[in-house]
Design an enzyme around this catalytic site. Structure first.
Site, PDB file in Angstrom:
ATOM      1  N   ARG A 267      38.894  98.536  -2.381  1.00  0.00           N
ATOM      2  CA  ARG A 267      40.309  98.997  -2.252  1.00  0.00           C
ATOM      3  C   ARG A 267      41.251  98.370  -2.856  1.00  0.00           C
ATOM      4  O   ARG A 267      42.294  99.312  -3.299  1.00  0.00           O
ATOM      5  CB  ARG A 267      40.713  98.515  -0.599  1.00  0.00           C
ATOM      6  CG  ARG A 267      39.934  99.540   0.573  1.00  0.00           C
ATOM      7  CD  ARG A 267      39.573  98.826   1.599  1.00  0.00           C
ATOM      8  NE  ARG A 267      38.620  97.815   1.437  1.00  0.00           N
ATOM      9  CZ  ARG A 267      37.344  98.196   1.497  1.00  0.00           C
ATOM     10  NH1 ARG A 267      37.058  99.372   1.803  1.00  0.00           N
ATOM     11  NH2 ARG A 267      36.303  97.313   1.127  1.00  0.00           N
ATOM     12  N   THR A 268      41.307  97.185  -2.986  1.00  0.00           N
ATOM     13  CA  THR A 268      42.595  96.544  -3.716  1.00  0.00           C
ATOM     14  C   THR A 268      42.605  97.047  -5.070  1.00  0.00           C
ATOM     15  O   THR A 268      43.778  97.543  -5.760  1.00  0.00           O
ATOM     16  CB  THR A 268      42.726  94.992  -3.406  1.00  0.00           C
ATOM     17  OG1 THR A 268      42.139  94.872  -2.175  1.00  0.00           O
ATOM     18  CG2 THR A 268      43.687  94.393  -3.851  1.00  0.00           C
TER      19      THR A 268
ATOM     20  N   LYS B  26      32.286  82.754 -21.457  1.00  0.00           N
ATOM     21  CA  LYS B  26      32.269  81.799 -22.751  1.00  0.00           C
ATOM     22  C   LYS B  26      32.837  80.534 -22.613  1.00  0.00           C
ATOM     23  O   LYS B  26      33.008  79.771 -23.699  1.00  0.00           O
ATOM     24  CB  LYS B  26      32.966  82.527 -23.992  1.00  0.00           C
ATOM     25  CG  LYS B  26      31.926  83.920 -24.365  1.00  0.00           C
ATOM     26  CD  LYS B  26      32.911  84.316 -25.697  1.00  0.00           C
ATOM     27  CE  LYS B  26      32.494  85.794 -26.084  1.00  0.00           C
ATOM     28  NZ  LYS B  26      33.101  86.612 -27.057  1.00  0.00           N
TER      29      LYS B  26
ATOM     30  N   HIS C  93      46.975  86.953   0.609  1.00  0.00           N
ATOM     31  CA  HIS C  93      46.733  88.327   0.084  1.00  0.00           C
ATOM     32  C   HIS C  93      48.089  89.271   0.544  1.00  0.00           C
ATOM     33  O   HIS C  93      47.846  89.997   1.359  1.00  0.00           O
ATOM     34  CB  HIS C  93      45.465  88.698   0.571  1.00  0.00           C
ATOM     35  CG  HIS C  93      44.897  90.067   0.283  1.00  0.00           C
ATOM     36  ND1 HIS C  93      45.542  90.723  -0.724  1.00  0.00           N
ATOM     37  CD2 HIS C  93      43.591  90.828   0.347  1.00  0.00           C
ATOM     38  CE1 HIS C  93      44.742  92.048  -1.153  1.00  0.00           C
ATOM     39  NE2 HIS C  93      43.566  91.757  -0.416  1.00  0.00           N
TER      40      HIS C  93
ATOM     41  N   ARG D 250      42.815  88.656  -8.875  1.00  0.00           N
ATOM     42  CA  ARG D 250      42.152  88.068  -7.606  1.00  0.00           C
ATOM     43  C   ARG D 250      41.121  87.100  -8.221  1.00  0.00           C
ATOM     44  O   ARG D 250      40.420  87.356  -9.130  1.00  0.00           O
ATOM     45  CB  ARG D 250      41.343  89.240  -7.074  1.00  0.00           C
ATOM     46  CG  ARG D 250      40.138  88.562  -5.983  1.00  0.00           C
ATOM     47  CD  ARG D 250      39.807  89.970  -5.312  1.00  0.00           C
ATOM     48  NE  ARG D 250      40.782  90.628  -4.041  1.00  0.00           N
ATOM     49  CZ  ARG D 250      40.237  91.412  -3.554  1.00  0.00           C
ATOM     50  NH1 ARG D 250      38.933  91.623  -3.137  1.00  0.00           N
ATOM     51  NH2 ARG D 250      40.962  91.801  -2.669  1.00  0.00           N
TER      52      ARG D 250
END
Ligand code: NCD
Length: 306
Positions: free
Chosen positions: A53-54, A82, A131, A103
């Protein structure tokens, strides 16, 4: 509203929140009016944790404003494997994009990353931390369904690890909402969050282990998923998994106009028999992510224009 970065909902005053929600309502009413407004703008997406969703609603929002996205893709396919540091990754990608959405599984990652970049950085979830953009769409949904004035809300489930809960709780203190937190003892709100909420003016906070007693008083019930991925061990998760489920029968004691919300994804917290009832607002809530993130991007990207 003029913030360079959006890391936590604590940054947002009631006036800031209302500015975003009002703009979102305008955009929702006539999305075509803004369809070219940010043509040529690029939003950088850095998702170090799963998201549906986000991520997709940020992408939709940017494209519906006439812009586009550049996406780091999965961690496995990026230079993170890496050994590149987050600080280096964001410093590179800020050169490609006009704003960044991050995120990350580590609490505090967004704060740290924001110190390395000049373009606006939006926290799309940092571990069990915050959030804030979810909070804005939650508040929009509450405003549309129950109103934000004189609100009594129950917030239930994983209050310890649930970042959507922490962000929402702070923002609700600015509306003087009556907040009832319902969870097993082991998943209560972290004590520092409770302390902080009191400092933030949240005098109207109560904690419960059961929904039953408080349910009839609620305007909104905000249900959350037990955050399995954040438990230090699986046995601890199994002890609380499956607790605090609701179905249509549970709500027979609720007010007829109770609004049930959930940031999604749900596992088994809300039985599907609730989906077709007038209580269910969680899919509408997910859809509200688009106009709300459009409004937020528009306000952040307009610079000195307004
Ligand atoms: C939430 C999250 O990632 O914190 N999801 C979302 O953004 N809608 C809630 C969750 O994962 O349970």
């Amino acid at each position: 509203m003029r913030h360079d970065h959006l890391i936590t909902s604590k940054q947002l005053s009631r006036a800031d929140i209302e500015t975003v929600l009002d703009r979102a309502a305008e955009i929702a009413a006539d999305p075509s009016a803004v369809s070219d407004r940010h043509a040529g703008t690029l939003l950088g997406l850095l998702f170090f944790e799963p998201s549906t969703r986000t991520k997709m609603s940020f992408e939709t929002a940017m494209k519906r404003l006439g812009g586009d996205v550049v996406d780091m893709g999965s961690v496995e396919s990026s230079s993170v494997t890496k050994g590149e540091t987050l600080a280096d990754t964001v410093r590179v990608i800020e050169g490609y994009a006009d704003a960044l959405v991050l995120r990350h599984p580590r609490e505090g990652a967004a704060t740290m990353a924001s110190e390395y970049v000049d373009v606006p950085l939006l926290n799309a979830g940092d571990g069990a931390g915050h959030h804030p953009t979810q909070t804005l769409l939650d508040l929009y949904t509450i405003r549309e369904n129950a109103g934000l004035e004189d609100l009594t809300i129950g917030i239930m489930g994983d209050l310890k690890y649930g970042r959507t809960v922490h962000s929402l709780a702070y923002a609700l203190t600015t509306f003087d909402a009556h907040q009832h937190f319902i969870s097993p003892e082991s998943l209560r709100l972290p004590r520092e969050v409770v302390f902080d909420l009191h400092q933030h003016g949240g005098a109207q906070i109560r904690e419960h282990e059961s929904l039953e007693g408080i349910l009839p008083e609620l305007d909104v019930l905000y249900v959350t998923r037990i955050q399995r991925e954040r438990f230090p061990d699986e046995a601890e998760y199994q002890q609380v998994a499956g607790e605090y489920q609701i179905d249509a029968a549970t709500l027979s004691a609720a007010r007829e106009d109770l609004t049930v919300m959930h940031p999604l994804p749900r596992v088994d917290e809300i039985a599907p028999d609730l989906d077709e009832t007038a209580h269910a607002a969680y899919f509408e809530q997910a859809h509200n992510g688009v106009p709300v993130r459009m409004a937020l991007l528009d306000l952040l990207l307009q610079g000195g224009e307004q």
